[in-house]
Write an enzyme that holds these catalytic residues in place. Structure first.
Site, short mmCIF file in Angstrom:
data_model
loop_
_atom_site.label_atom_id
_atom_site.label_comp_id
_atom_site.label_asym_id
_atom_site.label_seq_id
_atom_site.Cartn_x
_atom_site.Cartn_y
_atom_site.Cartn_z
N THR A 1 0.83 -1.20 0.00
CA THR A 1 0.00 0.00 0.00
C THR A 1 0.86 1.25 0.00
OG1 THR A 1 -1.98 1.01 0.94
CG2 THR A 1 -0.46 0.03 2.51
N LYS B 1 2.68 1.27 -4.12
CA LYS B 1 1.92 0.47 -5.09
C LYS B 1 2.46 0.57 -6.52
CE LYS B 1 -2.58 0.18 -2.85
NZ LYS B 1 -3.96 0.62 -2.81
N GLU C 1 -2.21 -8.86 -16.06
CA GLU C 1 -2.76 -7.88 -16.99
C GLU C 1 -3.50 -6.75 -16.28
OE1 GLU C 1 -2.62 -7.06 -20.35
OE2 GLU C 1 -0.89 -8.33 -19.95
N ASN D 1 -1.13 -4.17 -5.62
CA ASN D 1 -1.38 -4.17 -4.18
C ASN D 1 -1.17 -5.56 -3.56
OD1 ASN D 1 -3.73 -5.57 -4.99
ND2 ASN D 1 -4.88 -4.75 -3.27
N ASP E 1 -7.51 -4.47 -5.72
CA ASP E 1 -8.33 -3.32 -5.32
C ASP E 1 -9.52 -3.13 -6.26
OD1 ASP E 1 -7.00 -2.46 -3.05
OD2 ASP E 1 -5.61 -1.16 -4.15
N GLY F 1 -4.87 9.24 -6.83
CA GLY F 1 -3.73 8.48 -6.33
C GLY F 1 -3.84 7.01 -6.71
N ALA G 1 -5.33 4.40 -5.21
CA ALA G 1 -6.65 3.77 -5.13
C ALA G 1 -7.52 4.22 -6.29
CB ALA G 1 -7.32 4.13 -3.80
N LEU H 1 -14.05 5.56 0.13
CA LEU H 1 -13.13 4.42 0.29
C LEU H 1 -12.56 4.31 1.70
CD1 LEU H 1 -13.44 3.98 -2.66
CD2 LEU H 1 -10.99 4.11 -2.97
N GLY I 1 -15.85 2.20 3.01
CA GLY I 1 -14.74 1.47 2.42
C GLY I 1 -14.51 0.07 2.98
P1 NAP Z 1 -2.73 8.31 -2.46
O1 NAP Z 1 -2.08 7.50 -3.51
O2 NAP Z 1 -1.90 9.13 -1.54
O3 NAP Z 1 -3.77 9.28 -3.19
C1 NAP Z 1 -4.52 10.23 -2.50
C2 NAP Z 1 -5.13 11.20 -3.48
O4 NAP Z 1 -5.92 12.11 -2.73
C3 NAP Z 1 -4.12 12.01 -4.28
O5 NAP Z 1 -4.59 12.23 -5.57
C4 NAP Z 1 -4.08 13.32 -3.50
O6 NAP Z 1 -3.78 14.45 -4.29
C5 NAP Z 1 -5.52 13.44 -3.06
N1 NAP Z 1 -5.62 14.28 -1.88
C6 NAP Z 1 -5.01 14.12 -0.69
N2 NAP Z 1 -5.36 15.10 0.14
C7 NAP Z 1 -6.20 15.93 -0.55
C8 NAP Z 1 -6.87 17.12 -0.24
N3 NAP Z 1 -6.76 17.69 0.98
N4 NAP Z 1 -7.64 17.69 -1.19
C9 NAP Z 1 -7.76 17.13 -2.40
N5 NAP Z 1 -7.14 15.99 -2.77
C10 NAP Z 1 -6.37 15.40 -1.84
O7 NAP Z 1 -3.64 7.39 -1.52
P2 NAP Z 1 -4.45 6.08 -1.97
O8 NAP Z 1 -3.64 4.88 -1.78
O9 NAP Z 1 -5.05 6.34 -3.28
O10 NAP Z 1 -5.57 6.03 -0.82
C11 NAP Z 1 -6.53 7.05 -0.73
C12 NAP Z 1 -7.56 6.71 0.33
O11 NAP Z 1 -8.27 5.55 -0.04
C13 NAP Z 1 -6.96 6.42 1.70
O12 NAP Z 1 -7.76 7.04 2.69
C14 NAP Z 1 -7.04 4.94 1.82
O13 NAP Z 1 -7.18 4.50 3.16
C15 NAP Z 1 -8.28 4.62 1.02
N6 NAP Z 1 -8.22 3.27 0.48
C16 NAP Z 1 -9.17 2.39 0.88
C17 NAP Z 1 -9.16 1.11 0.38
C18 NAP Z 1 -10.20 0.14 0.83
O14 NAP Z 1 -10.00 -1.06 0.65
N7 NAP Z 1 -11.31 0.60 1.31
C19 NAP Z 1 -8.16 0.71 -0.53
C20 NAP Z 1 -7.21 1.64 -0.92
C21 NAP Z 1 -7.25 2.94 -0.41
P3 NAP Z 1 -2.27 14.83 -4.67
O15 NAP Z 1 -1.84 13.79 -5.67
O16 NAP Z 1 -2.41 16.20 -5.22
O17 NAP Z 1 -1.49 14.74 -3.39
#
Ligand code: NAP
Length: 510
Positions: free
Chosen positions: A297, A301, A313, A322, A337, A363, A365, A451, A474
């Site tokens: 994670t 990733k 694929e 992941n 995911d 990001g 996810a 999520l 999520g």
């Molecule tokens: P990540 O790669 O860090 O991506 C986060 C994204 O959110 C980035 O595009 C970031 O923008 C944006 N962001 C962060 N803070 C922000 C703000 N204040 N305003 C606007 N945009 C903002 O994280 P990720 O791995 O994708 O995970 C994201 C969330 O999904 C986490 O909370 C995670 O726990 C959750 N998640 C849940 C599951 C599940 O199984 N339920 C699985 C995966 C992830 P920038 O690129 O500009 O920084």
């Protein structure tokens, strides 16, 4: 089963507090360490040191073997202790199964020789450069047991202390290696299976006497540390911060229910390539941990892709891995995911063909979500705060891209059926009470999917309910992707209910 022991260290400023904790620890510990240095001088009366009557009272409360510890501040003790007080304490007449003395006094003739002496060394700032020389020094004392506790600031810095297990084994020495902090948890969990004499566990959350100490309940019931051996297959979550991860709880519950000799541990690292080189890759690794696979994670990733032998694929198209499975020394990458994300959405919403979906965030996810939405026939628009940064993602996955609005949000969202939050806004911590959109903005949206799973109901979901939208948190995605991981690793289908119950039990504590 291994022969290792779980020791609960007990610290309290009052004799009464210590006694209560000893009674509680009797139920769960193999050994209890009484940290006499925690006792406040207010308890001493006129004696100037812990009175023998109070020591005897405490020892009588314990129904398990005791380690007596009276640690000086320089070695992590609770308060300043003068040389005279230290000497007076150790010259008090009492007997316990073990005593823990630091290197500077263990062979000092002013300190009476007691049975089962542990010679302990602590470094709370890192891992000393020449740990082997330190080990030799301690080995050359008259100690029966050596304890070396270091604080790695990244996972691979725990390797030197782990290697002492094999060294002590071939020297016929009894050793307690400790790697403090989140990055060292793997040593605490796996050590007993590789010959460590004991591992320390906290009596409960908030009762830790050193950084990274795991609760006795988790060490016993989640990680099953006393059942592990060097043949146990090891899985783990590779993350920049593993401290909030639910994965150890979910996967260990599934392994235990299936009666598998497998364990799942936190693997916190900020240096992924070093971790893969020094601990995983068969050609270059420095220790042999029988790894079977990983969850991967944030923030690894995408970075992990070039470090694998093959990726499937789906992972290739998403551009993120992941899940890693290790088979005959080769590393295979997958992405679960996407499947975990889409199943609960279609179960709640129905078919997604031509649905207009807004995905907030760009990001790791988001990549999996957008891929799955496209596969399901939805029209997807990504809303990002930094459109320049998000452009490659939108181009890779053929999604539309817009700047995340900060005003007139309702108008911006008017044409969407579904809104998905993939940003961390609203998760436990400083942004918990924040939301990207209010109820007013969301009116007209049919379903809002967040999520985030800690907390289970985020502020965004509360706003969505106020606006009359259907909601989805999520947790189902988390379970869905974990179920698929379990299948990839083991070839078997887990009892989904077991994973769900484990997740909910953990969530209730957070
Ligand atoms: P990540 O790669 O860090 O991506 C986060 C994204 O959110 C980035 O595009 C970031 O923008 C944006 N962001 C962060 N803070 C922000 C703000 N204040 N305003 C606007 N945009 C903002 O994280 P990720 O791995 O994708 O995970 C994201 C969330 O999904 C986490 O909370 C995670 O726990 C959750 N998640 C849940 C599951 C599940 O199984 N339920 C699985 C995966 C992830 P920038 O690129 O500009 O920084």
């Amino acid at each position: 089963m291994n022969n290792g022991l779980i020791c609960i260290p007990i610290c309290s400023a009052s004799i009464e507090g210590l006694e209560k904790k000893i009674v509680a620890a009797n139920e769960k510990a193999d050994v209890i360490e009484i940290r006499f240095d925690c006792i406040s001088p207010d308890e001493f009366g006129s004696t100037g040191s812990v009175p023998v009557t109070k020591i005897t009272k405490l020892l009588a409360a314990a129904q398990k073997p005791i380690i007596t510890t009276f640690r000086i501040k320089e070695q992590g003790g609770d308060r300043d202790i003068s040389a005279d007080e230290r000497q007076a304490f150790w010259n008090t007449e009492f007997e316990t199964e073990f005593c823990d003395l630091e290197e500077d006094v263990i062979d000092d003739s002013r300190y009476p020789i007691r049975k089962n002496r542990i010679c302990s060394f602590h470094d709370f700032s890192g891992t000393p450069k020449d740990l082997d020389a330190l080990y030799e020094r301690l080995r050359n004392t008259g100690a029966d047991i050596l304890k070396i506790a270091v604080k790695p600031d990244d996972i691979t810095h725990g390797i030197p202390v782990w290697k002492l297990l094999a060294k002590a084994g071939s020297d016929g020495k009894v050793i307690i290696p400790v790697a403090m902090g989140e990055s060292g948890k793997w040593v605490r969990i796996l050590g007993l299976g590789h010959g460590a004499f004991l591992t320390y566990a906290s009596l409960d959350l908030g009762e830790e006497t050193a950084p990274g100490q795991i609760t006795v309940d988790d060490l016993t019931n989640v990680y099953r540390s006393k059942e592990l051996t060097n043949a146990t297959e090891v899985f783990g979550i590779i993350a920049g911060d593993t401290s909030y991860s639910m994965s150890p709880y979910i996967h260990n519950a599934a392994f235990a229910t299936a009666k598998m000799d497998r364990v799942f541990v936190p693997l916190q690292t900020s240096d992924l390539s070093n971790f893969m080189r020094q601990m995983v890759r068969p050609e270059t690794r420095e220790i042999d941990l029988n790894f079977g696979g990983f969850s991967v994670t944030n923030p690894h990733k995408q970075a992990i892709i070039p470090l694998l032998d093959e990726i499937d694929e789906t992972a290739k198209k998403i551009g993120a891995v992941n899940t890693v499975k290790i088979l005959e020394g080769k590393l295979f990458g997958y992405n679960t995911d996407a499947a975990g994300f889409i199943a609960p959405l279609t179960a709640k919403y129905g078919g997604l063909s031509n649905a207009n979906v807004a995905v907030v965030g760009a990001g790791g996810a988001a990549r999996a979500c957008i891929y799955a939405l496209k596969q399901a026939g939805a029209n997807t628009t990504v809303f990002a705060r930094n459109v320049e940064k998000a452009a490659p993602l939108a181009a890779d996955l053929d999604a539309m891209l817009r700047k995340l609005p900060t005003e007139n949000c309702g108008a911006e969202l008017r044409d969407f059926d579904i809104l998905i939050n993939t940003t961390p806004i609203g998760t436990r911590g400083p942004t918990e009470n924040q939301t990207i959109f209010s109820a007013d903005d969301l009116s007209g949206i049919k379903l809002v999917y967040d999520l985030i799973y800690v907390p289970e109901e985020t502020r965004l979901l509360r706003e969505a309910k106020l606006a009359g939208c259907q909601t989805l948190g999520g947790l189902e995605m988390l379970i869905g992707q974990a179920v698929r991981q379990f299948e990839i690793w083991t070839g078997e289908f887990p009892e989904t209910e077991v994973l769900e119950n484990a997740a909910r039990k953990r969530l209730a504590l957070l």
